[in-house]
Write a protein that holds these residues in place. Structure first.
Motif, mmCIF file in Angstrom:
data_model
loop_
_atom_site.group_PDB
_atom_site.id
_atom_site.type_symbol
_atom_site.label_atom_id
_atom_site.label_comp_id
_atom_site.label_asym_id
_atom_site.label_seq_id
_atom_site.Cartn_x
_atom_site.Cartn_y
_atom_site.Cartn_z
ATOM 1 N N TRP A 1 -23.505 1.247 16.255
ATOM 2 C CA TRP A 1 -23.925 2.277 15.292
ATOM 3 C C TRP A 1 -22.673 2.973 14.775
ATOM 4 O O TRP A 1 -21.797 3.376 15.549
ATOM 5 N N PHE A 2 -22.621 3.135 13.473
ATOM 6 C CA PHE A 2 -21.515 3.794 12.808
ATOM 7 C C PHE A 2 -22.078 4.871 11.897
ATOM 8 O O PHE A 2 -23.254 4.847 11.533
ATOM 9 N N ARG A 3 -21.225 5.778 11.511
ATOM 10 C CA ARG A 3 -21.648 6.778 10.531
ATOM 11 C C ARG A 3 -20.495 7.094 9.602
ATOM 12 O O ARG A 3 -19.325 6.946 9.967
ATOM 13 N N GLN A 4 -20.858 7.510 8.406
ATOM 14 C CA GLN A 4 -19.851 7.881 7.420
ATOM 15 C C GLN A 4 -20.308 9.111 6.676
ATOM 16 O O GLN A 4 -21.346 9.095 6.008
ATOM 17 N N ALA A 5 -19.534 10.157 6.821
ATOM 18 C CA ALA A 5 -19.781 11.403 6.105
ATOM 19 C C ALA A 5 -19.007 11.362 4.791
ATOM 20 O O ALA A 5 -18.004 10.637 4.673
ATOM 21 N N ASP B 1 -12.693 -3.480 21.467
ATOM 22 C CA ASP B 1 -13.020 -2.102 21.116
ATOM 23 C C ASP B 1 -14.367 -2.130 20.430
ATOM 24 O O ASP B 1 -14.455 -2.374 19.209
ATOM 25 N N TRP B 2 -15.435 -1.889 21.163
ATOM 26 C CA TRP B 2 -16.787 -2.032 20.642
ATOM 27 C C TRP B 2 -17.128 -0.981 19.601
ATOM 28 O O TRP B 2 -18.142 -1.098 18.930
ATOM 29 N N LEU B 3 -16.291 0.022 19.439
ATOM 30 C CA LEU B 3 -16.537 1.040 18.418
ATOM 31 C C LEU B 3 -15.690 0.810 17.162
ATOM 32 O O LEU B 3 -15.668 1.660 16.276
ATOM 33 N N GLY C 1 -17.172 4.675 14.341
ATOM 34 C CA GLY C 1 -18.014 4.032 15.348
ATOM 35 C C GLY C 1 -18.462 5.056 16.371
ATOM 36 O O GLY C 1 -17.615 5.778 16.923
ATOM 37 N N ILE C 2 -19.764 5.169 16.618
ATOM 38 C CA ILE C 2 -20.240 6.192 17.529
ATOM 39 C C ILE C 2 -20.918 5.631 18.769
ATOM 40 O O ILE C 2 -20.963 6.306 19.803
ATOM 41 N N SER C 3 -21.436 4.429 18.700
ATOM 42 C CA SER C 3 -22.086 3.865 19.866
ATOM 43 C C SER C 3 -22.232 2.363 19.696
ATOM 44 O O SER C 3 -22.268 1.864 18.571
ATOM 45 N N ALA D 1 -18.702 7.206 21.411
ATOM 46 C CA ALA D 1 -17.560 8.014 21.000
ATOM 47 C C ALA D 1 -17.651 9.374 21.687
ATOM 48 O O ALA D 1 -18.750 9.843 22.027
ATOM 49 N N ASP D 2 -16.522 10.019 21.847
ATOM 50 C CA ASP D 2 -16.494 11.333 22.484
ATOM 51 C C ASP D 2 -17.377 12.328 21.743
ATOM 52 O O ASP D 2 -17.988 13.213 22.353
#
Length: 128
Positions: free
Chosen positions: A35-39, A108-110, A46-48, A60-61
């Motif tokens: 799962w990724f996100r883009q603002a 690096d899975w993220l 990458g977040i999970s 991600a932290d």
């Protein structure tokens, strides 16, 4: 491979949402889903991720302790349960599919570069 995200909507800070990623053509015993996100104005983050061969998960932290990734192999779907939402979680959320681990090489899975297929994204907006 086809990935379709759903579940994005407007939410209140402190609330919860569950995103779904319907993943056709993905090998649920072998591949990986991220799962990724883009603002707006920011890089895709990458977040999970979940490695479907062994169920290992990565975060991600920025989301650790608040978001949980899971898979339902029977439904060919990966979920992202999001809780304690913050306004800074506002972004378009994407799921992506890639190959599973190859031997013992570090992955690096993220990293977005580990994924070959992407969905169209779903908008999450968190109001304060």
């Amino acid at each position: 491979v086809q990935l379709v995200e759903s579940g994005g909507t407007l939410a209140q800070a402190g609330g919860s949402l569950r995103l779904s990623c319907a993943a056709s053509g993905v090998r649920f015993g072998e591949d990986s889903i991220g799962w990724f996100r883009q603002a707006p104005g920011k890089e895709r983050e990458g977040i999970s991720a979940i490695v479907l061969s062994d169920g290992s998960t990565y975060y991600a932290d920025s989301v650790t302790g608040r978001f949980t990734i899971s898979s339902d192999n029977a439904r060919n779907t990966v979920y992202l349960q999001m809780s304690r939402l913050k306004p800074e979680d506002t972004a378009v959320y994407y799921c992506a599919a890639g190959p599973g681990p190859l031997g013992s090489a570090y992955v690096d899975w993220l990293s977005r570069y580990e994924y070959d297929y992407w969905g169209q994204g779903t908008q999450v907006t968190v109001s304060s």
